[in-house]
Design an enzyme around this catalytic site. Structure first.
Site, PDB file in Angstrom:
ATOM      1  N   HIS A 105      -1.886  -5.478   0.134  1.00 45.01           N
ATOM      2  CA  HIS A 105      -0.468  -5.814   0.012  1.00 45.01           C
ATOM      3  C   HIS A 105       0.312  -5.379   1.260  1.00 45.01           C
ATOM      4  O   HIS A 105      -0.170  -4.599   2.086  1.00 45.01           O
ATOM      5  CB  HIS A 105       0.131  -5.126  -1.217  1.00 45.01           C
ATOM      6  CG  HIS A 105      -0.113  -3.644  -1.222  1.00 45.01           C
ATOM      7  ND1 HIS A 105       0.608  -2.764  -0.442  1.00 45.01           N
ATOM      8  CD2 HIS A 105      -1.025  -2.896  -1.877  1.00 45.01           C
ATOM      9  CE1 HIS A 105       0.165  -1.541  -0.626  1.00 45.01           C
ATOM     10  NE2 HIS A 105      -0.837  -1.577  -1.495  1.00 45.01           N
ATOM     11  N   ASP A 131      -6.008  -0.667  -0.459  1.00 44.04           N
ATOM     12  CA  ASP A 131      -6.779   0.094   0.523  1.00 44.04           C
ATOM     13  C   ASP A 131      -8.010   0.720  -0.127  1.00 44.04           C
ATOM     14  O   ASP A 131      -9.084   0.797   0.487  1.00 44.04           O
ATOM     15  CB  ASP A 131      -5.909   1.165   1.188  1.00 44.04           C
ATOM     16  CG  ASP A 131      -5.083   1.980   0.200  1.00 44.04           C
ATOM     17  OD1 ASP A 131      -5.230   1.797  -1.023  1.00 44.04           O
ATOM     18  OD2 ASP A 131      -4.273   2.815   0.664  1.00 44.04           O
TER      19      ASP A 131
END
Length: 462
Positions: free
Chosen positions: A59, A369
């Protein structure tokens, strides 16, 4: 980052997808034998046809998930949430089986943390929206303008979209699509998402018992490891953070990255230690993941690898050239193989597959991540740098127009990569699948591994 989440073998044709991959391997070996020395020549890329693209992305920039215990707090003003006009693009969110959007426990948790200035934790900002729009524009240049692969307007028959059920990821996907298709569409945009307890687009410590058991206490223990411990003490002292405060390098990096992305004034010492903070955050993440333990990596990202692998193999349509794909040594009946693949899909949980069985050109996966780090590790391309906001891992599938061989090409952050076990960037599909298979987990194997510790405890009467 999500709060609370965090040897090469020869092909053995076990299972339907592996059987098809084995056929690809056998065909390539036969072609090499027929070509003799010519089989060692570099592939003529002008004869490659792009067949399918998969993009896994993080994102865009957001507010931090947990503020640091400092007297002077960074102000997160709601003006940072202004939506850039060019990113506005209507979409609908459904469950993976087409039902209503599932509830999002993570978003509920983020709303409980209100930052100075009034924003919630983990909110996608105008900066993050623009980052995702820019990524979409890059994909448009690659696959619409430079190569006429995708339609210039969104076509739901060409694109499958999957996201974790977290608002910043859904909105990041909207912005990416706006950049990719310039807010033009021929049909409704459907973003598919899953229940938090069964999500496989990040290491699911809540759902996978064995993974949770292995990771238990490791994040706290990481802060006590030699090197990490001394650096953490130095950074906390320099910032004036009490040694008893539960602040580790993951929390520090989360704040550094968020503040830097928005050019916000922060603690001067935080900037001074930025490089050490990132490196130690990576060290901490790898320690928690236990990257030396194959099963831990399998449970962390194996289900997602299975999805990516299945998409690759579904794109290899044996009905287009049966004489070209027939296993030369095994004499596999491709019609039977195709039928078996259909049966395999029936036995695969709905949440693990694209509900449309037709040919897709593009698969988009909005992840995190904590998804990308183990994914990059298993592919052998992790650069020991924390995945930045809006970073992408792109997987291209090509077919040679003459030999009919299949190849995979990987890009991370726009740069060509050489995956584990591959001779160069353009990797034969069977070689790539063989390297992936070390970590790929089918749904059945995933559930078996995840329940191991639980079964052992029950068996021991604990």
């Amino acid at each position: 980052m999500i709060t609370g989440v965090f040897s090469v073998r020869v092909w053995t044709p076990v299972g339907v997808l592996a059987s098809l991959a084995y056929c690809l391997h056998q065909r390539r070996v036969a072609l090499a034998e027929l070509q003799g020395a010519d089989g060692q020549r570099p592939v003529d890329r002008s004869l490659l046809k792009l067949k399918m693209v998969q993009v896994v992305f993080r994102h865009g920039a957001r507010s931090p998930l947990k503020p640091l215990p400092l007297e002077e707090q960074v102000e997160w003003n709601p003006q940072l949430l202004e939506v850039p006009p060019q990113t506005q693009f209507d979409y609908t969110v459904t469950s993976l089986i087409g039902g209503p959007k599932p509830p999002s426990p993570y978003d509920s948790q983020y709303h409980e943390t209100i930052l100075k200035g009034g924003m919630f934790a983990g909110q996608l900002t105008k900066v993050g929206m623009q980052q995702m729009f820019t990524l979409g524009e890059r994909l448009r240049k690659n696959y619409v303008e430079d190569i006429p692969f995708l339609s210039p307007t969104f076509n739901p028959q060409e694109v499958f979209i999957r996201s974790t059920n977290i608002f910043r990821n859904l909105e990041s996907t909207r912005c990416l699509l706006a950049g990719l298709f310039q807010c033009q569409k021929e049909g409704p945009i459907i973003i598919h998402t899953d229940e938090a307890h069964s999500e496989v687009l990040y290491p699911n410590y809540q759902n996978c018992w064995s993974l949770r058991q292995r990771a238990r206490g490791r994040r706290q223990a990481a802060s006590l490891q030699p090197g990490i411990s001394e650096d953490l003490k130095k950074v906390k002292e320099g910032m004036g953070v009490d040694s008893s405060d539960e602040v580790d390098f993951l929390i520090l990096l989360d704040n550094v990255a968020a503040e830097q992305a928005h050019s916000l004034p922060s603690c001067p010492m935080l900037k001074t230690f930025a490089r050490i903070i990132e490196q130690r955050a990576v060290d901490t993440s790898l320690y928690v993941l236990q990257t030396e333990d194959r099963e831990s990596l399998q449970m962390a990202v194996g289900p997602f690898l299975h999805i990516l692998e299945s998409n690759l193999l579904r794109a290899v349509d044996p009905t287009t050239a049966p004489d070209k794909i027939r296993c030369p040594q095994e004499g596999a009946d491709l019609a039977l193989l195709n039928s078996s693949m259909a049966e395999s899909r029936k036995s695969t949980p709905v949440g693990w597959q694209d509900p449309q069985r037709g040919e897709r050109k593009l698969y988009l996966y909005a992840a995190h991540d904590v998804t990308l780090i183990p994914l990059l590790v298993t592919l052998g391309i992790f650069d020991h740098k924390w995945p930045p906001f809006a970073v992408d891992l792109t997987m291209e599938l090509y077919q040679h127009l003459e030999s009919k061989e299949w190849f995979v090409q990987l890009y991370y952050h726009g740069k060509e990569q050489v995956p584990r076990g591959c001779p160069d960037g353009l990797c034969p599909l069977d070689v790539f699948l063989n390297a992936m298979s070390v970590y790929t987990l089918s749904p059945e194997k995933y559930h078996e591994l995840c329940s191991q510790a639980q079964v052992m405890e029950v068996g021991n009467g604990e």
